[in-house]
Design an enzyme around this catalytic site. Structure first.
Site, PDB file in Angstrom:
ATOM      1  CG  ASP A 243     -56.675  45.422  29.295  1.00 29.55           C
ATOM      2  OD1 ASP A 243     -57.870  45.768  29.339  1.00 29.55           O
ATOM      3  OD2 ASP A 243     -55.779  46.146  28.819  1.00 29.55           O
TER       4      ASP A 243
ATOM      5  CG  HIS B 142     -58.176  52.712  22.199  1.00 30.08           C
ATOM      6  ND1 HIS B 142     -56.933  52.444  21.711  1.00 30.08           N
ATOM      7  CD2 HIS B 142     -58.239  52.046  23.386  1.00 30.08           C
ATOM      8  CE1 HIS B 142     -56.273  51.644  22.538  1.00 30.08           C
ATOM      9  NE2 HIS B 142     -57.064  51.397  23.567  1.00 30.08           N
TER      10      HIS B 142
ATOM     11  CD  GLU C 283     -54.718  51.754  29.598  1.00 26.16           C
ATOM     12  OE1 GLU C 283     -54.313  50.586  29.439  1.00 26.16           O
ATOM     13  OE2 GLU C 283     -55.614  52.262  28.911  1.00 26.16           O
TER      14      GLU C 283
ATOM     15  CG  ASP D   7     -60.137  49.464  28.781  1.00 25.82           C
ATOM     16  OD1 ASP D   7     -59.593  48.417  29.183  1.00 25.82           O
ATOM     17  OD2 ASP D   7     -59.612  50.240  27.958  1.00 25.82           O
TER      18      ASP D   7
ATOM     19  CG  HIS E 244     -57.645  54.598  25.909  1.00 28.65           C
ATOM     20  ND1 HIS E 244     -58.982  54.287  26.054  1.00 28.65           N
ATOM     21  CD2 HIS E 244     -56.972  53.510  26.359  1.00 28.65           C
ATOM     22  CE1 HIS E 244     -59.111  53.074  26.547  1.00 28.65           C
ATOM     23  NE2 HIS E 244     -57.903  52.574  26.752  1.00 28.65           N
TER      24      HIS E 244
ATOM     25  CD  GLU F 290     -57.451  49.998  31.139  1.00 26.26           C
ATOM     26  OE1 GLU F 290     -57.772  50.713  30.185  1.00 26.26           O
ATOM     27  OE2 GLU F 290     -57.255  48.765  31.041  1.00 26.26           O
TER      28      GLU F 290
ATOM     29  CG  HIS G 261     -52.382  45.218  22.096  1.00 23.62           C
ATOM     30  ND1 HIS G 261     -52.345  46.088  21.009  1.00 23.62           N
ATOM     31  CD2 HIS G 261     -52.677  45.995  23.167  1.00 23.62           C
ATOM     32  CE1 HIS G 261     -52.601  47.318  21.420  1.00 23.62           C
ATOM     33  NE2 HIS G 261     -52.811  47.283  22.730  1.00 23.62           N
TER      34      HIS G 261
ATOM     35  CE1 TYR H 163     -47.528  45.872  30.779  1.00 27.32           C
ATOM     36  CE2 TYR H 163     -46.478  48.012  30.384  1.00 27.32           C
ATOM     37  CZ  TYR H 163     -47.617  47.255  30.634  1.00 27.32           C
ATOM     38  OH  TYR H 163     -48.833  47.885  30.759  1.00 27.32           O
TER      39      TYR H 163
ATOM     40  NE  ARG I 102     -52.733  47.212  30.537  1.00 19.98           N
ATOM     41  CZ  ARG I 102     -52.186  46.214  29.853  1.00 19.98           C
ATOM     42  NH1 ARG I 102     -50.865  46.123  29.708  1.00 19.98           N
ATOM     43  NH2 ARG I 102     -52.944  45.268  29.319  1.00 19.98           N
TER      44      ARG I 102
ATOM     45  CG  HIS J 240     -48.633  51.482  27.649  1.00 21.08           C
ATOM     46  ND1 HIS J 240     -49.420  52.135  28.571  1.00 21.08           N
ATOM     47  CD2 HIS J 240     -48.278  50.303  28.241  1.00 21.08           C
ATOM     48  CE1 HIS J 240     -49.552  51.392  29.659  1.00 21.08           C
ATOM     49  NE2 HIS J 240     -48.840  50.282  29.496  1.00 21.08           N
TER      50      HIS J 240
ATOM     51  CG  ASP K 130     -71.890  31.068   3.230  1.00 22.28           C
ATOM     52  OD1 ASP K 130     -71.170  30.566   4.121  1.00 22.28           O
ATOM     53  OD2 ASP K 130     -72.879  30.502   2.748  1.00 22.28           O
TER      54      ASP K 130
END
Length: 439
Positions: free
Chosen positions: A258, A360, A383, A270, A353, A413, A241, A387, A411, A349, A37
């Protein structure tokens, strides 16, 4: 500064104008069960927030351009002292009118009995089917009743349409008030990245760096992280991710972070930065870092009115592929490699975005065959990354990856706003030169 009530009023006026004679039903987000709950922390639906600024669950907003005397009606949970003891303050119906500009407000429990009457006379109904299970049957029932009466009354909403195209066109182009909020989110997020670079060192756990970042978000008045923070050391950075954030940091590895904050009114930062845990790049790490940074700089240079997101992506890909050929990680002609997608085991990728109330954010990238041109007020991330791992097979005809490259994930960004003369890098306070990344 927070978004003022006048701004929400202006947004509603624009939305009502674009609706024409179509009535819109926009529900708020519900509470979502975490376990047993216990609910997750509440996060308002961005479309509902954009138009109302009302931050309580379960509400429903009606936008009724065919009823000029009360075009904005809210259904909300009423004041209830016993419920508020357990779950906190409610504005109730009176607050919905006095504080949030509703022309009329009713208890949420009355939606079923009142909805059909409010929709009567509209030429259509704008409602997002498939997303709001507690509200959808009421909308469909009201519409069906109109259709049943149409042969006698001569009146019925002609169709059920999605409100998203109209609303998301508005959200895609940020006003100056929104840009100020995004600058604030960028400021806090950039400070956290600078702090993380000071904190990180061999022997710490990824989670300890995450804690320092997110503590800064909260200390600066943000709601918290805008998304699951990625704090990925070494080969973990090759998982796009990755959010386990539970591995020890090792000397000689890179650390990819990130992370961005979400403000009280849901505007987001971001940012991604990558730096050596031990303070110095290896030769291979530095070569790939310089390449990703050059690709990002080329992509950011493309952000200007009249360009489009595909051009931004293409600029980054061309630099990356050319550099990978020079380093011997790809072989062939650059144009052919891009056309074949032969680089995608190393860069899989897109380069960015939209950014706003959602990380996003909403808004089309293409209209049919044509990319959406960039306009002042649009905000996007830029970004690119590389990899290098064994997770994806090397395409036929491409060289095997030498062990010295494997486990390097990078990366970089930034959040970039389109201006009338070019662009503004909102996250420039987060340093990214190779020299700044070393210590």
């Amino acid at each position: 500064m927070v978004i003022s009530a006048t701004v929400f009023q202006q947004r509603r006026a624009l939305f009502l104008e674009r609706l024409g004679a179509v009535a819109a039903v926009i529900p708020a987000a519900p509470l979502v069960t975490h376990h047993a709950d216990v609910e997750h922390g509440f996060r308002q639906h961005s479309d509902f927030w954009y138009l109302t600024g009302f931050d309580e669950p379960g509400a429903v907003a009606l936008f009724l351009p065919h009823r000029s005397e009360h075009p904005f009606v809210l259904f909300v949970e009423p004041k209830d002292p016993s419920a508020e003891v357990w779950h906190g303050f409610r504005w109730g119906c009176e607050g919905a009118v006095t504080q949030f500009g509703a022309d009329l407000a009713h208890p949420r429990a009355e939606l079923a009995e009142r909805l059909a009457e409010y929709l009567k006379g509209a030429e259509g109904i704008a409602f997002r089917v498939g997303r709001h299970p507690s509200v959808e049957p009421l909308v469909l029932s009201a519409w069906a009743a109109q259709l049943d009466r149409a042969p006698r009354s001569g009146q019925a909403a002609l169709g059920l349409v999605a409100p998203c195209p109209l609303l998301h066109q508005l959200r895609l182009r940020k006003t100056e008030d929104e840009l100020e909020r995004l600058r604030e989110a960028a400021r806090i997020s950039a400070e956290a990245h600078e702090l993380a670079r000071q904190v990180a060192r061999p022997g710490l756990n990824e989670r300890q760096v995450q804690a320092a970042i997110e503590q800064h978000f909260l200390a600066q008045g943000a709601r918290g992280p805008a998304y699951g923070s990625i704090v990925a050391g070494g080969d973990n950075a090759c998982v796009l991710h990755y959010t386990s954030n539970n591995a020890p940091l090792r000397d000689g590895d890179l650390l990819l972070i990130d992370a961005g904050c979400s403000l009280s009114d849901y505007y987001n930062g971001d940012i991604t930065r990558t730096f050596p845990v031990g303070g110095r790049f290896s030769a291979e790490q530095r070569a790939l870092y310089d390449l990703v940074l050059a690709a990002q700089q080329a992509a950011i240079a493309c952000v200007q009115p009249g360009a489009d997101a595909e051009q931004v992506h293409a600029a980054a890909v061309r630099v990356l592929v050319g550099g990978l050929v020079e380093l011997g990680l790809l072989q062939g002609e650059v144009d052919g490699l891009i056309e074949q997608g032969a680089y995608r085991h190393l860069y899989m990728h897109r380069t960015g975005h939209w950014l706003g109330l959602d990380v996003h954010d909403v808004g089309a990238y293409r209209l049919g065959e044509h990319p959406v041109p960039l306009e002042p007020g649009m905000v996007l991330t830029v970004e690119p990354g590389l990899y290098v791992s064994d997770r994806l097979p090397v395409p036929d005809g491409q060289p095997a990856i030498d062990a010295r490259w494997k486990g390097i994930g990078i990366r970089i960004e930034d959040d970039v706003a389109v201006t009338s003369s070019g662009h503004e890098v909102l996250t420039a306070a987060a340093l990214k030169s190779a020299e700044a990344m070393e210590r």
